[in-house]
Design a protein around this motif. Sequence first.
Motif, PDB file in Angstrom:
ATOM      1  N   GLU A 180     -23.250 105.784  27.425  1.00  0.00           N
ATOM      2  CA  GLU A 180     -22.459 106.921  27.885  1.00  0.00           C
ATOM      3  C   GLU A 180     -21.542 106.468  29.013  1.00  0.00           C
ATOM      4  OE1 GLU A 180     -22.085 110.318  27.094  1.00  0.00           O
ATOM      5  OE2 GLU A 180     -22.946 109.516  25.241  1.00  0.00           O
ATOM      6  N   PRO A 181     -20.264 106.866  28.993  1.00  0.00           N
ATOM      7  CA  PRO A 181     -19.346 106.434  30.058  1.00  0.00           C
ATOM      8  C   PRO A 181     -19.573 107.205  31.346  1.00  0.00           C
ATOM      9  CG  PRO A 181     -18.204 107.845  28.499  1.00  0.00           C
ATOM     10  CD  PRO A 181     -19.581 107.645  27.945  1.00  0.00           C
ATOM     11  N   LEU A 182     -19.417 106.524  32.454  1.00  0.00           N
ATOM     12  CA  LEU A 182     -19.441 107.140  33.783  1.00  0.00           C
ATOM     13  C   LEU A 182     -18.042 107.007  34.370  1.00  0.00           C
ATOM     14  CD1 LEU A 182     -20.823 108.368  36.289  1.00  0.00           C
ATOM     15  CD2 LEU A 182     -21.440 106.032  36.980  1.00  0.00           C
ATOM     16  N   ILE A 183     -17.356 108.114  34.456  1.00  0.00           N
ATOM     17  CA  ILE A 183     -15.994 108.113  35.008  1.00  0.00           C
ATOM     18  C   ILE A 183     -15.714 109.501  35.558  1.00  0.00           C
ATOM     19  CG2 ILE A 183     -15.040 108.542  32.679  1.00  0.00           C
ATOM     20  CD1 ILE A 183     -12.474 107.117  33.628  1.00  0.00           C
ATOM     21  N   ASN A 184     -15.375 109.573  36.835  1.00  0.00           N
ATOM     22  CA  ASN A 184     -15.056 110.842  37.480  1.00  0.00           C
ATOM     23  C   ASN A 184     -14.181 110.575  38.690  1.00  0.00           C
ATOM     24  OD1 ASN A 184     -16.804 110.210  39.748  1.00  0.00           O
ATOM     25  ND2 ASN A 184     -18.512 110.650  38.344  1.00  0.00           N
TER      26      ASN A 184
END
Length: 1010
Positions: free
Chosen positions: A540-544
């Motif tokens: 799962e991507p982590l981008i914020n």
Amino acid sequence: MLLCRVSAVTHTLAGWARRSHRGGGLLLSRAVSISSGRCHGVSPGENSAQPAEGGSAQALYRDTVLLPRTEFPMKLTGQKLLDQELQIQQECGFAELYSWQRDRKAKKGFCLHDGPPYANGDPHVGHALNKILKDIRNRFEMLRGRQVHYIPGWDCHGLPIEMKALGDLGTSGLGPLQIRRKAREFAEGAIARQKAAFQRWGVMADWEHCYYTYDGAYEAAQLKVFLEMHSKGLVYQDYKPVFWSPSSRTALAEAELEYNPEHTSRAVYATFPLVTLPPKLASEEGLENVSVLVWTTQPWTIPANQAVCYMPNAQYSVVKRADNSQLLLVATERTASLAALLHTELQSICTLSGSQLQGGLCKHPTIPDKQVPLLPANHVTMAKGTGLVHTAPAHGMDDYSVASHFKLPVDCMVDEDGKFTDLAGPELQNLPVMTEGTDKVISLLKESSSLLLEEQCVHSYPYDWRTKQPVVIRPSKQWFINTASLKDKAKEALQKVTILPESARSSLLAMLDSRTYWCISRQRSWGVPIPVFYHGESREPLINKYTVAHVAKLFKEKGSDCWWELPIEALLPPEVLKKSKAGPASDYVRGEDVLDIWFDSGASWAAVLEESDPRADAYVEGKDQLGGWFQSSLLTSVAVRNKAPYKSLVVHGFAVSEKGEKMSKSLGNVVDPDEVINGTKDGGLPAYGADVLRWWVAESNVFSEVQIGPSALNSARDSISKVRNTLRFLLGNLHGFDPRLQTVDPTQMRYVDQYMLHLLREFGMKVTDAYSEFDAGRVVRILQAFITRDLSSFYFSVIKDRLYCDAEDSLGRRSCQTALEEILDGVTRSVAPILPHLAEEVYLHTPGHETGETLFRSGWIKSSSVWRRPGLEEAVEGACAIRDSFLSSIPGKNPNQYELTIAIEPGLLFELMESLQEESTSTTSQLVELMMAARVNLASDLPRDLHPDALLNHGTFLINLEGGVIREDSPYSIAVTPTSAARCPRCRRYTAESADCLCPRCSGVVSQAH
């Protein structure tokens, strides 16, 4: 005096084209051809008053004639030319000019945002065309007092640089940081070479503070744009078809493709047997063995087929082949062409609408036991093929749309090297799809009796623009920008943008429409990393906003190499993880993709333009950027701030050979701008210098393809030579004149001198308008017309006698010099944006300047409303109309040997001519000067005792004052007779009593001098 009487009248220039004349064409529109070649119709450098060798009387007075004197050289060639240009750049502060103008106060600014060229090679003529075109506009804006904002930049990332940097090494065994180091070194070398060339061409810019897409601050600004778009839901990750380059193992954007129109494919007509008939066909008898016929140029995609699509509102037919009774389902309108192709008749058995095909199921031709549905789709066309489209969602954008709508599987059978995977089956596994794979699929179609026909198809096909190899469409997990949600906003923003040429707007809109989505991830090492982390187990991507903002801060401080250099804990510190509600940093791995270089450069508005108004007055690039930088800049800007980053777009063509061919080393038609300037060692090209290169750009129609070669360059050199010769003539006749002390008030000047200032004012306004519209070609045409028609063919011819033979400090001569000084100033400034080296050289020789003053620091063309005096045009142009009649009466003869009698009935025209000659007869009046005759008699009618050999002529002149309120069609008559006077040994005019004595004017000048 009429000029006094109508001094309050404001009149409209009726224009030479609206004048009505009889008895000869208007002199101002053509050169005068006189057999003697003296005092009229001669080139600016010709000495009209120099006495011929031999005559003792003439030799006696030679030194009293005021011939042109100047140290300004007539011609510069070879090394002298090159040395002079470099010296001018040094002496006149070319390098400091940009910072100087940024420091001065200005009411208005002008921002031209430089599109970044690739840092992947030596400078070429395409660079020259682009950079010089921009510089011409920038220099013009700076001259007219605006503060120019122009920061040159380079696009430093991307596969072209990576490939050239690594050369034969490839990427095997090299880590990302090693690859990046080599790529950066290569880019820096290319930038240094290109920058040096741009400076040599005289391009004014902030060369100390250029922008580079590999600079940390730039990358941070780019990530800020990325974050804004991600926060708005415009950036997403998905598994969908993209253009994939097996030769460079990366996804490509549409702008990174070039289409090869000569690509040859093995196209096939293949049958898909219907196993479940649509209800309409099921109700018909004898249609149990119908096959759907499809056509494809990419047979390798058939194993990935998931459906056959039809057009719902089209008509379809079941046809029977006359040669073997096979039943085929095809579009009705394609039947005739298919019959010709199969060399047999096709008998129609039944027809039905496309919508009645719903519910049909076909047997897959190469995969046993697999069935595929018949489905409606709007992308089906009737232009080629059968009207039924084989649909492989993994390998087509339209096919993928169908799959998304009908929930079809998107199985990819092709790997990153363009080879079939094990999903394709053991017979196809590891075969390159474009070659051996295609062969094998066609073989499988034959084995299943599904191959109806094979043909060679030459068509346009996408290639990787760097490797020049064909691409494939395959699904891949990539990062995308949702352009569909941006298109309407982008189109609305473009309505407020001026586009030159306007015809480019439709191309820009069409390319915008064709972009269904924008893949922004690339599987390379040399670029800006996409700031995303993936969970080690779930992926799962982590981008914020917290993770991206932190990475952007690191990039600004350390550069993007830190993505690989720093430990994961530094990229994801505890405070960021806490705000992100994520687990420990050790649970994550950094992403390996980099951003598309079009996103790199498309975000330049955010990194380079001034924060007060990050919107440029103009973007100026080649037409290839309609689908590239123009579009990526527009989409990113609209996404972040709902407006375009530019107020205007200027779209120029490409530089091509003189035969109109694309330049290539194999054809041997490449023109190197360095060789244009410095010449070739073999002598094939002389040293033209930078100004010739600049003139070539200026005079070209840049909105089409721009040809360059020896003939174009020679023509440019010759044109500059004519300009130089004119400026030299002006300089030579200003010797000894100080405009600060000896300028004559306009109201005291001779009328023809005032008239030239009036023409100069109009010339300046036309030139200003042309520069403002990016039309340097029009500037060149206006300049050449002014020099050839108004100066060389008219004014210089008229004034030479006064300049050379009047007393040095006389009012008439100073009046003329006042006009010449203004003309010199106006012409020099008008050509300065195009020929800065020549303009500054002229300025160094021009009288009346302070030491160290340069043209580019002293403003634009000066103009005065005083120069537009009512009645002035009519007086001079009326005289010129009469002169046309006079000269047409004596074709090929010297007008100085004739006496002219002008008869005009009392009225406006008579008063106008009287303002030029108050006496009834004169040899020295302003009217005599304009006529270039020995004597002019002005009367209300012709005398009765005319010489029997007198030549008579008649004409009319239309006077137009107060915008047409005062109109008078004035007739005149002239009588031309040979003069009885002798030629003056000093001025060579026929105004002396005898051949051995001076005329009254010269006698007075000589006696005063002694």
